[in-house]
Every structure is written in structure tokens, then in C-alpha cells.
Design a protein around this motif. Structure first.
Motif, mmCIF file in Angstrom:
data_model
loop_
_atom_site.group_PDB
_atom_site.id
_atom_site.type_symbol
_atom_site.label_atom_id
_atom_site.label_comp_id
_atom_site.label_asym_id
_atom_site.label_seq_id
_atom_site.Cartn_x
_atom_site.Cartn_y
_atom_site.Cartn_z
ATOM 1 N N ARG A 22 37.624 34.547 37.582
ATOM 2 C CA ARG A 22 38.795 33.809 38.067
ATOM 3 C C ARG A 22 38.830 33.711 39.590
ATOM 4 O O ARG A 22 39.896 33.627 40.190
ATOM 5 N N ASP A 39 38.322 31.350 41.379
ATOM 6 C CA ASP A 39 38.776 30.044 41.833
ATOM 7 C C ASP A 39 40.279 30.000 42.105
ATOM 8 O O ASP A 39 40.812 28.978 42.502
ATOM 9 N N ARG A 40 40.982 31.122 41.893
ATOM 10 C CA ARG A 40 42.431 31.144 42.130
ATOM 11 C C ARG A 40 42.825 32.486 42.735
ATOM 12 O O ARG A 40 42.062 33.444 42.709
ATOM 13 N N ASP A 41 44.044 32.524 43.284
ATOM 14 C CA ASP A 41 44.571 33.770 43.837
ATOM 15 C C ASP A 41 44.848 34.751 42.703
ATOM 16 O O ASP A 41 45.379 34.365 41.660
#
Length: 93
Positions: free
Chosen positions: A57, A59-61
């Protein structure tokens, strides 16, 4: 298409990222900025599954609270285990 990393590669990447997210305190003289963990310290619950989950994950905070929740740990326990297993303090977030 994205390539998938093995568990050992993911752990190595997580350790490198974690080590870059901290700044060592300044000390005068030639004192080392790090210390090794005591050899007799019993390991806690493994963060391997959570680190693998987080790498998938990137690709996101990912707030620390979400990582701790995934690991089924309190924030305090997650912070301690992260330092023990990754060897670095996590970044605030």
C-alpha cells in the motif's frame, strides 16, 4: 504491471525506509549514535504481516494508527515492536 517483492525484500526495504525516517541526536565527541539491543530481550509479536501489508500500500498514506490497528496492537506497543524489529523509530504521522 508491478513486480512483487519477496517477504525478505519487503523487510529490507522497510528497514531502509525506517532508518531514513529518523535523525540521530547530536552527541559531542566520538560517541556512537546508535546502540545494539540487548541479546537477551525476548522478541514480541512479529510485524512481518503488517510490513508486507504496508509495502503493498505504498501508493497511499498509512497513518501509524492504521499500522498499529492492522497489527492488532496499541500505538505504544506498535512503536516498541517497530523499534525492536526494524531497528529504527517510525516517523510521526
Amino acid at each position: 504491471m508491478r513486480a512483487r517483492a519477496s517477504t525478505s525484500e519487503a523487510k529490507a526495504v522497510a528497514a531502509q525506509v525506517g532508518s531514513r525516517m529518523i535523525a540521530a541526536p547530536h552527541r559531542s565527541g566520538d560517541q556512537p549514535q546508535t546502540r545494539s539491543a540487548p541479546a537477551n530481550r525476548a522478541p514480541g509479536p512479529s510485524l512481518a504481516d503488517t510490513l508486507d501489508w504496508a509495502v503493498r500500500r505504498l501508493d497511499r498514506d498509512l497513518p501509524i494508527a492504521e499500522l498499529a490497528e492492522h497489527a492488532s496492537m496499541s500505538l505504544r506497543t506498535f512503536n516498541r515492536q517497530f523499534r525492536r524489529q526494524v531497528g529504527a523509530a517510525r516517523s510521526a504521522g
